[in-house]
Design an enzyme around this catalytic site. Structure first.
Site, short mmCIF file in Angstrom:
data_model
loop_
_atom_site.label_atom_id
_atom_site.label_comp_id
_atom_site.label_asym_id
_atom_site.label_seq_id
_atom_site.Cartn_x
_atom_site.Cartn_y
_atom_site.Cartn_z
N SER A 150 0.87 -1.17 0.00
CA SER A 150 0.00 0.00 0.00
C SER A 150 0.91 1.23 0.00
O SER A 150 2.06 1.15 0.45
CB SER A 150 -0.87 0.01 1.27
OG SER A 150 -1.53 1.25 1.41
N TYR A 163 -2.18 -0.45 10.29
CA TYR A 163 -2.23 -0.84 8.87
C TYR A 163 -0.92 -0.46 8.18
O TYR A 163 -0.32 -1.25 7.45
CB TYR A 163 -3.42 -0.15 8.20
CG TYR A 163 -3.61 -0.45 6.73
CD1 TYR A 163 -4.09 -1.68 6.30
CD2 TYR A 163 -3.33 0.52 5.76
CE1 TYR A 163 -4.28 -1.95 4.94
CE2 TYR A 163 -3.51 0.26 4.41
CZ TYR A 163 -3.99 -0.97 4.01
OH TYR A 163 -4.17 -1.22 2.66
N1 LIG Z 1 -8.62 -0.45 -2.01
C1 LIG Z 1 -7.64 0.32 -1.60
O1 LIG Z 1 -7.81 1.54 -1.50
C2 LIG Z 1 -6.29 -0.27 -1.27
C3 LIG Z 1 -5.20 0.60 -1.18
C4 LIG Z 1 -3.97 0.08 -0.88
C5 LIG Z 1 -3.80 -1.27 -0.67
N2 LIG Z 1 -4.88 -2.09 -0.74
C6 LIG Z 1 -4.64 -3.52 -0.48
O2 LIG Z 1 -5.08 -4.29 -1.58
C7 LIG Z 1 -5.54 -5.55 -1.13
C8 LIG Z 1 -6.91 -5.82 -1.69
O3 LIG Z 1 -7.73 -4.72 -1.37
P1 LIG Z 1 -9.20 -4.51 -1.97
O4 LIG Z 1 -9.42 -3.06 -1.99
O5 LIG Z 1 -9.42 -5.33 -3.18
O6 LIG Z 1 -10.03 -5.09 -0.73
P2 LIG Z 1 -11.47 -5.75 -0.63
O7 LIG Z 1 -11.87 -5.60 0.80
O8 LIG Z 1 -12.39 -5.23 -1.67
O9 LIG Z 1 -11.11 -7.28 -0.95
C9 LIG Z 1 -10.28 -7.99 -0.08
C10 LIG Z 1 -10.63 -9.44 -0.15
O10 LIG Z 1 -9.82 -10.11 0.84
C11 LIG Z 1 -10.65 -10.96 1.61
N3 LIG Z 1 -10.13 -11.10 2.96
C12 LIG Z 1 -10.10 -10.15 3.92
N4 LIG Z 1 -9.57 -10.65 5.04
C13 LIG Z 1 -9.28 -11.95 4.79
C14 LIG Z 1 -8.72 -13.00 5.55
N5 LIG Z 1 -8.37 -12.81 6.84
N6 LIG Z 1 -8.55 -14.21 4.99
C15 LIG Z 1 -8.90 -14.40 3.69
N7 LIG Z 1 -9.43 -13.45 2.91
C16 LIG Z 1 -9.62 -12.23 3.46
C17 LIG Z 1 -12.01 -10.27 1.62
O11 LIG Z 1 -13.06 -11.20 1.94
C18 LIG Z 1 -12.09 -9.71 0.22
O12 LIG Z 1 -12.64 -10.61 -0.71
C19 LIG Z 1 -5.48 -5.51 0.40
O13 LIG Z 1 -4.29 -6.15 0.84
C20 LIG Z 1 -5.44 -4.03 0.69
O14 LIG Z 1 -4.81 -3.74 1.92
C21 LIG Z 1 -6.11 -1.63 -1.04
#
Ligand SMILES: NC(=O)c1ccc[n+]([C@@H]2O[C@H](COP(=O)([O-])OP(=O)(O)OC[C@H]3O[C@@H](n4cnc5c(N)ncnc54)[C@H](O)[C@@H]3O)[C@@H](O)[C@H]2O)c1
Length: 263
Positions: A150, A163
């Protein structure tokens, strides 16, 4: 990128039920990859599998908390039992905590975020790497691990301390492992988005005391491009990192952040 450069590759993706994970699965599949998908529970796994009803021989999935080491063990075993290999792993599943100053952040929340976002990536790589080493020995082809970091893993992130700590940790794991396996045929990188247009971000906006619209406005005001990333902007970067044409790229943190970390 050619249209079928992932043809016949076995690709593992965690958190494949929605967001970046779901879209990455669709794009790898469209280029001929076999998929091993995981998500937290049966409902999310059903969501992950929904686009592939007629492709049972090319797509398998399991439910489990990525913060438990056993989930990664089972996922790697599933890849080996079903496809006999693992070429690419996208360690994407993650959670974020609500915004709070450090002294107001419950310790149980910080522990949970570190368990899922940091140790989850450690467990995943620990069990993926041996199968990838075997794959490289047998074929000479490179394998790839992409960890979702991130922008919060590249800079201080007020109100998101646990985080940010977990995501800084993901970068430490990524760079260290990349060095350990650089001559063993495994490229290991982190893709680091700023705020993107996924359910994770919108759920956080919904929980904000400022209301969702004001929360989003305040957040994008700090981004030079003044908007959220689209899901595809992030997922295309994930595929680019894994491209066989990108064969000298390892140990890197690729920020997809509208300029945020250029300050
Ligand atoms: N969306 C953003 O703004 C953003 C920014 C920076 C980094 N990220 C990172 O990108 C990755 C994906 O983010 P996203 O926005 O697609 O999130 P999201 O919440 O839309 O999807 C995340 C998925 O991970 C699954 N998940 C969560 N906890 C879990 C666990 N303990 N075990 C198994 N599965 C689990 C959820 O059920 C979901 O399907 C994450 O690591 C997040 O930290 C997201």
């Amino acid at each position: 990128m050619t249209t079928a450069e992932f043809g016949g590759k076995t690709v593992f993706i965690s958190g494949a039920g929605r967001g970046f994970g779901k879209r990455a699965a669709e794009l790898f599949f469209s280029q001929g990859a076999n998929l091993v998908l995981t998500d937290f529970d049966d409902t999310m796994v059903e969501q992950a599998l929904a686009p592939y009803e007629n492709a049972a021989n090319q797509v398998v999935a399991l439910a489990g908390d990525i913060g438990n080491e056993d989930t990664s063990l089972r996922a790697v075993k599933l890849a080996n039992d079903t496809f006999g290999a693992l070429d690419i792993a996208i360690n994407n599943a993650g959670i974020v905590h609500d915004q709070a100053k450090l002294d107001a952040l419950p310790s149980s929340t910080a522990e949970k975020v570190i368990q899922v976002d940091l140790l989850g990536v450690f467990y995943a790589m620990k069990h993926q790497i041996p199968l990838m080493l075997k794959r490289h020995e047998q074929t000479g082809n490179q394998c790839n691990i992409v960890n979702l970091g991130s922008a919060a893993g590249l800079m201080g992130s007020p109100l998101l301390s646990a985080y940010a700590a977990a995501k800084h940790g993901v970068i430490g794991l990524t760079k260290s492992a990349a060095l350990e396996y650089a001559r063993k045929g495994i490229r290991i990188n982190a893709v680091c988005p700023a705020f993107a247009d996924t359910a994770m971000a919108h759920e956080a906006f919904d929980r904000s005391p400022h209301g969702p619209q004001e929360a989003e406005r305040r957040l994008v005001a700090g981004v030079p491009m003044q908007r959220l990333a689209t899901i595809d902007e992030v997922v295309q970067a994930i595929l680019w990192v894994c491209s066989p044409a990108n064969s000298f790229y390892t140990g890197q943190t690729l920020a997809i952040d509208g300029g945020l970390t250029a300050f």
